[in-house]
Scaffold this active site. Structure first.
Site, mmCIF file in Angstrom:
data_model
loop_
_atom_site.group_PDB
_atom_site.id
_atom_site.type_symbol
_atom_site.label_atom_id
_atom_site.label_comp_id
_atom_site.label_asym_id
_atom_site.label_seq_id
_atom_site.Cartn_x
_atom_site.Cartn_y
_atom_site.Cartn_z
ATOM 1 N N GLY A 100 2.656 -1.107 4.413
ATOM 2 C CA GLY A 100 2.610 0.303 4.049
ATOM 3 C C GLY A 100 4.018 0.838 3.821
ATOM 4 O O GLY A 100 4.618 0.635 2.768
ATOM 5 N N GLY A 101 4.572 1.480 4.840
ATOM 6 C CA GLY A 101 5.855 2.173 4.714
ATOM 7 C C GLY A 101 6.952 1.352 4.058
ATOM 8 O O GLY A 101 7.624 1.827 3.127
ATOM 9 N N GLU B 17 -7.114 4.429 7.730
ATOM 10 C CA GLU B 17 -6.922 5.842 7.408
ATOM 11 C C GLU B 17 -8.138 6.403 6.670
ATOM 12 O O GLU B 17 -8.379 7.614 6.692
ATOM 13 C CB GLU B 17 -5.622 6.020 6.598
ATOM 14 C CG GLU B 17 -4.406 5.807 7.502
ATOM 15 C CD GLU B 17 -3.132 5.386 6.799
ATOM 16 O OE1 GLU B 17 -3.065 5.452 5.562
ATOM 17 O OE2 GLU B 17 -2.201 4.968 7.509
ATOM 18 N N GLU C 2 -5.364 -5.096 10.771
ATOM 19 C CA GLU C 2 -4.382 -4.043 10.955
ATOM 20 C C GLU C 2 -4.704 -3.264 12.229
ATOM 21 O O GLU C 2 -5.510 -2.317 12.194
ATOM 22 C CB GLU C 2 -4.412 -3.083 9.765
ATOM 23 C CG GLU C 2 -4.097 -3.742 8.445
ATOM 24 C CD GLU C 2 -3.564 -2.739 7.430
ATOM 25 O OE1 GLU C 2 -2.469 -2.960 6.929
ATOM 26 O OE2 GLU C 2 -4.234 -1.722 7.185
ATOM 27 N N ASN D 236 0.861 -1.188 0.000
ATOM 28 C CA ASN D 236 0.000 0.000 0.000
ATOM 29 C C ASN D 236 0.893 1.233 0.000
ATOM 30 O O ASN D 236 1.505 1.560 1.015
ATOM 31 C CB ASN D 236 -0.905 -0.024 1.248
ATOM 32 C CG ASN D 236 -1.743 1.239 1.374
ATOM 33 O OD1 ASN D 236 -1.876 1.997 0.400
ATOM 34 N ND2 ASN D 236 -2.309 1.462 2.546
ATOM 35 N N TRP D 237 0.949 1.900 -1.155
ATOM 36 C CA TRP D 237 1.841 3.077 -1.264
ATOM 37 C C TRP D 237 1.255 4.297 -0.563
ATOM 38 O O TRP D 237 1.923 5.302 -0.428
ATOM 39 C CB TRP D 237 2.073 3.437 -2.729
ATOM 40 C CG TRP D 237 2.886 2.448 -3.518
ATOM 41 C CD1 TRP D 237 3.393 1.246 -3.084
ATOM 42 C CD2 TRP D 237 3.294 2.577 -4.880
ATOM 43 N NE1 TRP D 237 4.079 0.628 -4.096
ATOM 44 C CE2 TRP D 237 4.037 1.418 -5.209
ATOM 45 C CE3 TRP D 237 3.104 3.552 -5.859
ATOM 46 C CZ2 TRP D 237 4.586 1.223 -6.492
ATOM 47 C CZ3 TRP D 237 3.645 3.352 -7.123
ATOM 48 C CH2 TRP D 237 4.387 2.203 -7.422
ATOM 49 N N LYS D 238 -0.021 4.241 -0.207
ATOM 50 C CA LYS D 238 -0.714 5.414 0.358
ATOM 51 C C LYS D 238 -0.521 6.620 -0.577
ATOM 52 O O LYS D 238 -0.508 6.441 -1.790
ATOM 53 C CB LYS D 238 -0.229 5.695 1.780
ATOM 54 C CG LYS D 238 -0.217 4.435 2.653
ATOM 55 C CD LYS D 238 -0.051 4.749 4.096
ATOM 56 C CE LYS D 238 0.189 3.452 4.870
ATOM 57 N NZ LYS D 238 -0.059 3.614 6.289
ATOM 58 N N SER E 251 3.283 -1.973 10.489
ATOM 59 C CA SER E 251 4.738 -1.907 10.663
ATOM 60 C C SER E 251 5.437 -3.226 10.336
ATOM 61 O O SER E 251 6.388 -3.609 11.025
ATOM 62 C CB SER E 251 5.076 -1.426 12.076
ATOM 63 O OG SER E 251 4.586 -0.108 12.282
ATOM 64 N N HIS F 45 -9.709 0.755 4.902
ATOM 65 C CA HIS F 45 -8.417 0.996 5.564
ATOM 66 C C HIS F 45 -8.649 1.967 6.725
ATOM 67 O O HIS F 45 -9.474 2.879 6.614
ATOM 68 C CB HIS F 45 -7.417 1.578 4.562
ATOM 69 C CG HIS F 45 -6.020 1.615 5.089
ATOM 70 N ND1 HIS F 45 -5.604 2.579 5.961
ATOM 71 C CD2 HIS F 45 -4.966 0.784 4.902
ATOM 72 C CE1 HIS F 45 -4.333 2.358 6.283
ATOM 73 N NE2 HIS F 45 -3.926 1.269 5.652
ATOM 74 N N GLY G 263 2.153 2.362 10.853
ATOM 75 C CA GLY G 263 3.053 3.492 10.662
ATOM 76 C C GLY G 263 3.711 3.981 11.945
ATOM 77 O O GLY G 263 4.291 5.061 11.977
HETATM 78 C C1 PEP Z 1 -0.921 0.085 5.954
HETATM 79 O O1 PEP Z 1 -0.901 1.191 5.434
HETATM 80 O O2 PEP Z 1 -1.834 -0.689 5.658
HETATM 81 C C2 PEP Z 1 0.148 -0.279 6.867
HETATM 82 C C3 PEP Z 1 0.076 -1.432 7.473
HETATM 83 O O3 PEP Z 1 1.156 0.628 7.040
HETATM 84 P P1 PEP Z 1 2.590 0.380 7.764
HETATM 85 O O4 PEP Z 1 3.140 -0.911 7.203
HETATM 86 O O5 PEP Z 1 3.409 1.561 7.396
HETATM 87 O O6 PEP Z 1 2.330 0.265 9.224
#
Ligand code: PEP
Length: 243
Positions: free
Chosen positions: A225-226, A93, A162, A6-8, A204, A91, A168
């Site tokens: 994500g990151g 967010e 999640e 997930n590039w967000k 994470s 998600h 994040g």
């Molecule tokens: C996500 O955006 O779904 C996520 C899990 O982010 P991160 O890996 O950065 O915690």
């Protein structure tokens, strides 16, 4: 095994070109599906470039309606035309911007209408966990989706657990904590004949914690994500699944 990036709200055309060039130069485990959720502006290009390296593109969000006065939104049909095969739904967010469980269910209906697979995200915040209500909360989020009738439910491609406190933040759920929630989700899905649905963990995930998470019996993949913004790190996470 499903490994999703997930590039967000990250990335531009130059980033995308370098990303898929990098992906082409790396070895990817077989018997895995690799998904990439770029920003909508890059969806069409990601779908094309992804095909060359065996990555499937998806949309980060969709609106339930087919069309209409919804400024700034994209329908399932529009993202499908741009090359999406999957859509992230619910998600945290997006939920933080006001999306409800019923909105997420309506988005899955829209995904079904457009022939997309839905990757539905669930997860509790820190306060809910500290109150000991995490499992009930997460199963409640899932209930709205499972209440859908069969044609819409058929579009459910995977669930991602999640925990919001781990997204994040660098604070990962322990493999045991994640496994316990995945077990609860599995049991609920088994009860409605969906026990085989892939259950992803997200929060994470990094190359150094992926192996411990992915070796849990009910963790069938990860939503990253990151760390997914670095193709070498994303590839290392994918390879950790096979170690
Ligand atoms: C996500 O955006 O779904 C996520 C899990 O982010 P991160 O890996 O950065 O915690």
């Amino acid at each position: 095994m499903l490994i999703a990036a997930n590039w967000k709200m990250h990335g531009d055309r130059a980033f995308l070109t370098a990303y898929f060039e990098g992906a082409a130069a790396l070895c990817w485990p077989e018997a895995q599906t690799h998904l990439v959720f770029p920003p909508a502006t890059l969806l069409e290009r990601a779908a094309e470039a992804g095909t060359a390296v065996g990555m499937v593109a998806g949309a980060q969000a969709i609106h339930p309606a087919r069309d209409g006065a919804h400024t700034g939104c994209l329908s399932a049909e529009q993202v499908a035309e741009a090359g999406a095969r999957w859509a992230l739904l619910g998600h945290s967010e997006r939920r933080a911007q006001g999306e409800t469980d019923l909105d997420v269910a309506a988005q899955l209906e829209a995904a079904a209408r457009a022939g997309l697979r839905g990757l539905v995200c669930v997860g509790e915040g820190l306060a809910v966990r500290e109150e000991g209500e995490a499992e009930a909360y997460v199963l409640g989020q899932l209930a709205a989706v499972l209440a859908l009738p069969a044609p819409a439910l058929d579009a459910l491609g995977a669930i991602a657990y999640e925990p919001i406190w781990a997204i994040g933040t660098g604070r990962t759920a322990t493999p045991e904590l994640a496994q316990a929630m995945h077990r609860a989700l599995r049991e609920r899905l088994e009860a409605v004949g969906l026990g085989g649905l892939p259950l992803l963990y997200g929060g994470s995930v990094k190359p150094d914690n992926a192996k411990a998470l992915l070796s849990q019996p009910d963790i069938d993949g990860v939503l990253v994500g990151g760390a997914s913004l670095d193709i070498t790190a994303f590839n290392a996470i994918a390879r950790a699944a096979n170690e």
